[in-house]
Design a protein around this motif. Structure first.
Motif, PDB file in Angstrom:
ATOM      1  N   ALA A  82     -16.226  -0.378 -12.706  1.00  0.00           N
ATOM      2  CA  ALA A  82     -16.191  -0.232 -11.119  1.00  0.00           C
ATOM      3  C   ALA A  82     -15.413  -0.526 -10.371  1.00  0.00           C
ATOM      4  O   ALA A  82     -14.879   0.042  -9.373  1.00  0.00           O
ATOM      5  CB  ALA A  82     -17.577  -0.580 -10.667  1.00  0.00           C
ATOM      6  N   ASP A  83     -14.872  -2.128 -10.947  1.00  0.00           N
ATOM      7  CA  ASP A  83     -13.847  -2.788  -9.729  1.00  0.00           C
ATOM      8  C   ASP A  83     -12.350  -1.695 -10.185  1.00  0.00           C
ATOM      9  O   ASP A  83     -11.746  -1.547  -9.126  1.00  0.00           O
ATOM     10  CB  ASP A  83     -13.597  -4.285 -10.803  1.00  0.00           C
ATOM     11  N   VAL A  84     -11.879  -1.919 -10.884  1.00  0.00           N
ATOM     12  CA  VAL A  84     -10.885  -0.651 -11.125  1.00  0.00           C
ATOM     13  C   VAL A  84     -10.998   1.064 -10.750  1.00  0.00           C
ATOM     14  O   VAL A  84     -10.405   1.132  -9.437  1.00  0.00           O
ATOM     15  CB  VAL A  84     -10.832  -0.489 -12.747  1.00  0.00           C
ATOM     16  N   ARG A  85     -11.590   1.185 -10.575  1.00  0.00           N
ATOM     17  CA  ARG A  85     -12.329   2.756  -9.793  1.00  0.00           C
ATOM     18  C   ARG A  85     -12.491   2.102  -8.373  1.00  0.00           C
ATOM     19  O   ARG A  85     -11.089   2.801  -7.663  1.00  0.00           O
ATOM     20  CB  ARG A  85     -13.633   3.246 -10.506  1.00  0.00           C
ATOM     21  N   SER A  86     -13.147   1.369  -8.304  1.00  0.00           N
ATOM     22  CA  SER A  86     -12.878   1.298  -6.728  1.00  0.00           C
ATOM     23  C   SER A  86     -11.778   0.569  -5.534  1.00  0.00           C
ATOM     24  O   SER A  86     -11.692   1.180  -4.765  1.00  0.00           O
ATOM     25  CB  SER A  86     -14.077  -0.116  -6.315  1.00  0.00           C
ATOM     26  N   THR A  87     -10.612  -0.257  -6.797  1.00  0.00           N
ATOM     27  CA  THR A  87      -9.397  -0.469  -6.012  1.00  0.00           C
ATOM     28  C   THR A  87      -8.692   0.925  -5.784  1.00  0.00           C
ATOM     29  O   THR A  87      -8.073   1.059  -5.299  1.00  0.00           O
ATOM     30  CB  THR A  87      -8.937  -1.246  -7.484  1.00  0.00           C
ATOM     31  N   TYR A  88      -8.420   1.706  -7.073  1.00  0.00           N
ATOM     32  CA  TYR A  88      -7.448   3.146  -7.049  1.00  0.00           C
ATOM     33  C   TYR A  88      -8.276   3.310  -6.194  1.00  0.00           C
ATOM     34  O   TYR A  88      -7.489   4.610  -5.454  1.00  0.00           O
ATOM     35  CB  TYR A  88      -7.913   3.374  -8.996  1.00  0.00           C
ATOM     36  N   LEU A  89      -9.399   4.045  -6.080  1.00  0.00           N
ATOM     37  CA  LEU A  89      -9.845   4.991  -4.642  1.00  0.00           C
ATOM     38  C   LEU A  89      -9.774   4.052  -3.831  1.00  0.00           C
ATOM     39  O   LEU A  89      -9.316   4.842  -2.745  1.00  0.00           O
ATOM     40  CB  LEU A  89     -11.998   5.095  -5.058  1.00  0.00           C
ATOM     41  N   ALA A  90      -9.601   3.315  -2.929  1.00  0.00           N
ATOM     42  CA  ALA A  90      -9.490   2.660  -2.407  1.00  0.00           C
ATOM     43  C   ALA A  90      -7.710   3.405  -1.613  1.00  0.00           C
ATOM     44  O   ALA A  90      -7.598   2.997  -0.303  1.00  0.00           O
ATOM     45  CB  ALA A  90      -9.473   0.891  -1.703  1.00  0.00           C
ATOM     46  N   ASN A  91      -7.122   2.676  -2.677  1.00  0.00           N
ATOM     47  CA  ASN A  91      -5.238   3.222  -2.738  1.00  0.00           C
ATOM     48  C   ASN A  91      -5.403   4.843  -2.532  1.00  0.00           C
ATOM     49  O   ASN A  91      -4.422   5.158  -1.481  1.00  0.00           O
ATOM     50  CB  ASN A  91      -5.230   2.866  -3.892  1.00  0.00           C
ATOM     51  N   SER A 152       2.045   8.676  -7.882  1.00  0.00           N
ATOM     52  CA  SER A 152       2.355   6.999  -8.539  1.00  0.00           C
ATOM     53  C   SER A 152       0.954   6.505  -9.174  1.00  0.00           C
ATOM     54  O   SER A 152       0.946   5.266 -10.075  1.00  0.00           O
ATOM     55  CB  SER A 152       2.718   6.300  -7.276  1.00  0.00           C
ATOM     56  N   LEU A 153      -0.110   6.330  -8.560  1.00  0.00           N
ATOM     57  CA  LEU A 153      -1.355   6.028  -9.439  1.00  0.00           C
ATOM     58  C   LEU A 153      -1.920   6.149 -10.196  1.00  0.00           C
ATOM     59  O   LEU A 153      -2.154   5.694 -10.946  1.00  0.00           O
ATOM     60  CB  LEU A 153      -2.436   6.584  -8.101  1.00  0.00           C
ATOM     61  N   ARG A 154      -1.402   7.948 -10.650  1.00  0.00           N
ATOM     62  CA  ARG A 154      -1.404   8.195 -12.142  1.00  0.00           C
ATOM     63  C   ARG A 154      -0.230   7.218 -13.302  1.00  0.00           C
ATOM     64  O   ARG A 154      -0.973   6.800 -14.276  1.00  0.00           O
ATOM     65  CB  ARG A 154      -0.838   9.463 -12.140  1.00  0.00           C
ATOM     66  N   ALA A 155       0.483   7.159 -12.895  1.00  0.00           N
ATOM     67  CA  ALA A 155       1.392   6.565 -13.424  1.00  0.00           C
ATOM     68  C   ALA A 155       1.095   4.929 -13.720  1.00  0.00           C
ATOM     69  O   ALA A 155       1.352   4.053 -14.772  1.00  0.00           O
ATOM     70  CB  ALA A 155       3.043   6.742 -13.223  1.00  0.00           C
ATOM     71  N   ASN A 156       0.241   4.377 -13.020  1.00  0.00           N
ATOM     72  CA  ASN A 156       0.046   2.998 -12.746  1.00  0.00           C
ATOM     73  C   ASN A 156      -1.300   3.217 -13.421  1.00  0.00           C
ATOM     74  O   ASN A 156      -1.645   1.992 -14.019  1.00  0.00           O
ATOM     75  CB  ASN A 156      -0.842   2.472 -11.388  1.00  0.00           C
ATOM     76  N   ALA A 157      -2.244   3.640 -13.665  1.00  0.00           N
ATOM     77  CA  ALA A 157      -3.473   3.726 -14.590  1.00  0.00           C
ATOM     78  C   ALA A 157      -2.352   4.139 -16.265  1.00  0.00           C
ATOM     79  O   ALA A 157      -3.678   3.425 -16.603  1.00  0.00           O
ATOM     80  CB  ALA A 157      -4.119   5.561 -14.756  1.00  0.00           C
ATOM     81  N   GLU A 158      -1.537   4.788 -15.877  1.00  0.00           N
ATOM     82  CA  GLU A 158      -1.215   4.525 -17.407  1.00  0.00           C
ATOM     83  C   GLU A 158      -0.308   4.179 -18.272  1.00  0.00           C
ATOM     84  O   GLU A 158      -0.883   3.267 -19.396  1.00  0.00           O
ATOM     85  CB  GLU A 158       0.214   6.340 -17.016  1.00  0.00           C
ATOM     86  N   GLY A 160      -1.435   0.870 -16.766  1.00  0.00           N
ATOM     87  CA  GLY A 160      -3.003   0.060 -17.037  1.00  0.00           C
ATOM     88  C   GLY A 160      -3.478   0.162 -17.859  1.00  0.00           C
ATOM     89  O   GLY A 160      -3.917  -0.687 -18.880  1.00  0.00           O
ATOM     90  N   ILE A 161      -3.258   1.778 -18.949  1.00  0.00           N
ATOM     91  CA  ILE A 161      -4.271   1.421 -20.186  1.00  0.00           C
ATOM     92  C   ILE A 161      -2.801   1.275 -21.291  1.00  0.00           C
ATOM     93  O   ILE A 161      -3.768   1.195 -22.127  1.00  0.00           O
ATOM     94  CB  ILE A 161      -3.940   3.096 -20.591  1.00  0.00           C
ATOM     95  N   SER A 162      -2.017   0.909 -21.298  1.00  0.00           N
ATOM     96  CA  SER A 162      -0.526   0.738 -22.212  1.00  0.00           C
ATOM     97  C   SER A 162      -1.280  -0.937 -21.980  1.00  0.00           C
ATOM     98  O   SER A 162      -1.168  -1.992 -23.021  1.00  0.00           O
ATOM     99  CB  SER A 162       0.461   0.797 -22.255  1.00  0.00           C
ATOM    100  N   ASP A 163      -0.913  -1.547 -20.727  1.00  0.00           N
ATOM    101  CA  ASP A 163      -1.027  -2.837 -21.015  1.00  0.00           C
ATOM    102  C   ASP A 163      -2.913  -3.900 -21.379  1.00  0.00           C
ATOM    103  O   ASP A 163      -2.517  -4.422 -22.368  1.00  0.00           O
ATOM    104  CB  ASP A 163      -1.610  -3.543 -19.438  1.00  0.00           C
ATOM    105  N   SER A 164      -3.950  -2.784 -21.574  1.00  0.00           N
ATOM    106  CA  SER A 164      -4.736  -3.023 -22.321  1.00  0.00           C
ATOM    107  C   SER A 164      -4.831  -2.984 -23.058  1.00  0.00           C
ATOM    108  O   SER A 164      -5.387  -3.471 -24.254  1.00  0.00           O
ATOM    109  CB  SER A 164      -5.980  -2.271 -21.301  1.00  0.00           C
ATOM    110  N   VAL A 165      -4.356  -1.978 -23.667  1.00  0.00           N
ATOM    111  CA  VAL A 165      -4.203  -1.457 -25.856  1.00  0.00           C
ATOM    112  C   VAL A 165      -3.467  -2.703 -26.154  1.00  0.00           C
ATOM    113  O   VAL A 165      -4.191  -3.623 -26.596  1.00  0.00           O
ATOM    114  CB  VAL A 165      -3.227   0.007 -26.230  1.00  0.00           C
ATOM    115  N   ASN A 166      -2.804  -3.176 -25.354  1.00  0.00           N
ATOM    116  CA  ASN A 166      -1.861  -4.221 -26.079  1.00  0.00           C
ATOM    117  C   ASN A 166      -2.938  -6.349 -25.910  1.00  0.00           C
ATOM    118  O   ASN A 166      -3.019  -6.162 -26.811  1.00  0.00           O
ATOM    119  CB  ASN A 166      -0.710  -4.609 -25.087  1.00  0.00           C
ATOM    120  N   THR A 167      -3.790  -5.848 -24.884  1.00  0.00           N
ATOM    121  CA  THR A 167      -4.899  -7.072 -25.044  1.00  0.00           C
ATOM    122  C   THR A 167      -5.101  -7.046 -26.041  1.00  0.00           C
ATOM    123  O   THR A 167      -5.263  -7.406 -26.352  1.00  0.00           O
ATOM    124  CB  THR A 167      -5.041  -7.040 -23.454  1.00  0.00           C
ATOM    125  N   ALA A 168      -5.935  -5.320 -26.363  1.00  0.00           N
ATOM    126  CA  ALA A 168      -6.936  -5.283 -26.701  1.00  0.00           C
ATOM    127  C   ALA A 168      -6.467  -5.360 -28.371  1.00  0.00           C
ATOM    128  O   ALA A 168      -6.805  -6.126 -29.264  1.00  0.00           O
ATOM    129  CB  ALA A 168      -7.355  -4.085 -26.607  1.00  0.00           C
TER     130      ALA A 168
END
Length: 626
Positions: A82-91, A152-158, A160-168
């Motif tokens: 919910a936090d990620v969606r809220s941030t991106y939709l606000a942007n 740009s938002l889609r690129a940031n999401a992409e 974000g996925i890459s960073d999350s996979v590394n963290t996971a």
């Protein structure tokens, strides 16, 4: 009880007290350490000799409510999503801008309408002509900027996925390592408890990224699964991989078919071989990764579709001309129908034919769409926005004879229609003369390509310099990404007089308002249907309205979505904070409680020490007697 038994009992008490003091010290020292679980000594009564009793240490207890911990992990995933969606939709709302402010699509469109209205009032004014061109350029630039912001938002999401996979992957590796370090035996000592704290931290970190569930065996080892059932880690960790595709554009879209997808997907590779696509199987349904995927592949794609549809409808409103067919010669009776001029038909343009099935009384509306790439056939009915249309894609790359073969094959015996080419580029459509069906209307909607065609329609806006016709190719619809490519016709920029002059022979009068009035009418009052892929309307009931109404609707919808996302995020945060408070109350360290416990332990230590001191005195006395 003998003295030796008493001494043994006192010593066991001292050992238990010392162990408890050590844990109290550790609890106090880690009171502010994230993920630390309060620990206590597990004590049991023992027997010394025939009558004496003693205290035995049976491991360390972690004061942990496992059900509450499971709930906390579930809500952690939900809150992160919910936090990620809220941030991106606000942007995204910032990209669209406040409807009442400048520098927005609505503001640029209103200024364009004002400029055209000024031209309609003073068509012979050079400043009015230039004003329309400038306003159109501002409109195009606003759409370009909005598209860039969305991508740009889609690129940031992409990213974000890459960073999350590394963290996971790091969390999975650490969980597997700790699982291997844990020993069996059913007893937990202080070092084991510390490892369990560390492992729980990594599991919580993983729960922020995706929805998971855990199963713990009798060896204190945990197996982590996604909620969809994919095993991620046990004593060995699976490896997640993400094939990021680099630059994000409106045409880089996800497809479950890997040969058609041009954005990254997440694949899990298992320790002993085999792999699994977590995206196409919808295996990740919550957490940051799920939010990033949903934004990249759905929410932001829909936002792009909205402005692409706006750009396409605006372009077509000014450049598309619909010409009614002429009645076929009466000499063809008993057959009747229409002759349609296809000379200006471009790829993506449509021939409209309506016929009535006299047997059933049903009227059919056919949209015969020109395509020059046969690989896209057959077209679906979604190729037009009219829910009553029956779409037939016709490949024009083989010439008119091929077109007739396709039409007669598709509609001849099935609909009772006959198609022919009496001359040139004329398409003749007739009923079969048996009374089975009746052709009720026919027209051609084509895109005007010239500024001085003699028609008021004009290609004011172009697709990166080329004509926008709504073409459908193997690369997709021309509409996709149009907002990023839309520009003002360079010929019009070089000669603003063409905002008024639509014919050079005869030359349009300087004060003629025909073209200005057409543009104003189409852009201010023209009503159009919009694709349900924009998120407005449905396939059976598409949203219909003026371009300004459409823009206001999707901007308003976006504002409402951002507000709803913020409310959901706030609600999830409240739930998460409540659970964290409960978790802290049951598993965290309370300094006051630890200090009170410390006093009890000090008293117990003193009592055991006094017993040992007394026994020593007794032994000393006995030794003196002996």
């Amino acid at each position: 009880m003998g003295l030796s038994q008493a001494l043994t009992t006192a010593m066991s008490g001292l050992r238990a007290t010392q162990a408890s003091l050590s844990l109290v010290s550790s609890n106090v020292a880690n009171a502010e350490t994230p993920g630390y679980v309060r620990k206590t000594v597990n004590q049991v009564a023992g027997t010394t000799g025939d009558y004496g009793s003693s205290v035995l240490l049976n491991g360390v207890n972690r004061q942990l409510d496992q059900y509450l911990q499971s709930q906390l992990r579930t809500e952690t995933s939900g809150a992160s999503y919910a936090d990620v969606r809220s941030t991106y939709l606000a942007n995204l709302q910032s990209v669209y801008g406040n409807p009442d402010s400048t520098g927005t699509i609505e503001d640029a469109y209103n200024k364009l309408l004002t400029a055209i209205q000024g031209l309609s009032t003073s068509p012979d004014s050079q400043s009015a002509r230039i004003g329309v061109v400038n306003a159109a350029q501002s409109m195009a630039q606003q759409l370009n900027a909005t598209s860039q912001g969305i991508q740009s938002l889609r690129a940031n999401a992409e990213a974000g996925i890459s960073d999350s996979v590394n963290t996971a992957n790091n969390a999975l590796t650490q969980i597997a390592t700790i699982n291997k370090q844990l020993q069996s035996g059913g007893q937990t000592d202080a070092s084991t408890a510390a490892l369990l704290d560390q492992r729980d931290q990594y599991i919580t970190q993983l729960s922020q990224l995706m929805d998971i569930r855990t199963v713990t065996n009798d060896q204190n080892q945990v197996t982590v699964f996604t909620n969809s059932g994919v095993q991620l880690v046990g004593t060995e960790a699976a490896q997640l991989s993400f094939n990021a595709q680099g630059t994000m554009t409106p045409n880089t879209l996800y497809n479950s078919d890997p040969t058609k997808s041009n954005v990254g997907t997440i694949t899990v590779t298992f320790p002993h071989g085999g792999s699994y696509d977590l995206v196409s199987t919808n295996s990740i349904r919550s957490g940051k990764i799920a939010a990033y995927l949903e934004l990249r592949d759905n929410t932001l794609v829909k936002a792009q579709t909205q402005i692409d549809q706006f750009a396409a409808s605006m372009s077509s409103a000014l450049s598309d001309k619909t010409t009614a067919g002429t009645a076929a010669p009466a000499s063809l009776a008993p057959q009747s129908g229409f002759d349609l001029d296809l000379s200006g038909l471009q790829s993506g343009n449509v021939v409209h034919v309506s016929y009535k099935d006299n047997t059933t009384g049903v009227t059919h509306n056919l949209s015969l769409v020109r395509v020059d790439d046969p690989s896209v056939l057959p077209l679906s009915n979604s190729a037009t926005t009219d829910p009553n249309d029956e779409v037939v894609g016709i490949d024009f790359s083989g010439g008119m004879s091929s077109v007739l073969t396709q039409l007669n094959g598709a509609l001849g015996s099935a609909a009772g229609l006959q198609f022919s080419n009496p001359s040139g580029s004329t398409l003749r459509v007739l009923d079969d003369g048996t009374g089975r069906s009746s052709v009720t209307s026919g027209s051609v909607t084509s895109t005007v390509s010239s500024l001085t065609s003699g028609d008021p329609q004009l290609p004011l806006f172009t697709d990166n310099g080329g004509l926008y016709t709504g073409a459908i190719t193997a690369n997709g619809s021309q509409m996709t990404g149009l907002a990023a490519r839309i520009s003002v016709n360079t010929a019009l920029v070089g000669d603003p007089s063409r905002t008024v002059v639509f014919s050079t022979n005869p030359l349009t009068a300087a004060g003629d308002t025909t073209r200005a009035n057409m543009m104003l009418s189409q852009l201010s009052a023209g009503s159009y249907s919009y694709s349900p892929q924009t998120g407005l309307g449905t396939t059976s009931a598409p949203f219909t309205g003026t371009l300004l109404n459409f823009a206001r609707q999707f901007i308003s919808q976006q504002g409402e979505a951002a507000t709803a996302a913020k409310q959901l995020s706030d609600g999830q945060d409240v739930v998460l904070n409540t659970l964290q408070s409960k978790m802290s109350a049951t598993s965290g360290v309370n300094i006051d409680d630890e200090m009170a416990h410390l006093l009890q332990l000090q008293n117990a230590y003193s009592a055991n020490a006094r017993v040992m001191s007394s026994i020593k005195q007794m032994y000393d006395t006995l030794m003196q007697v002996m």
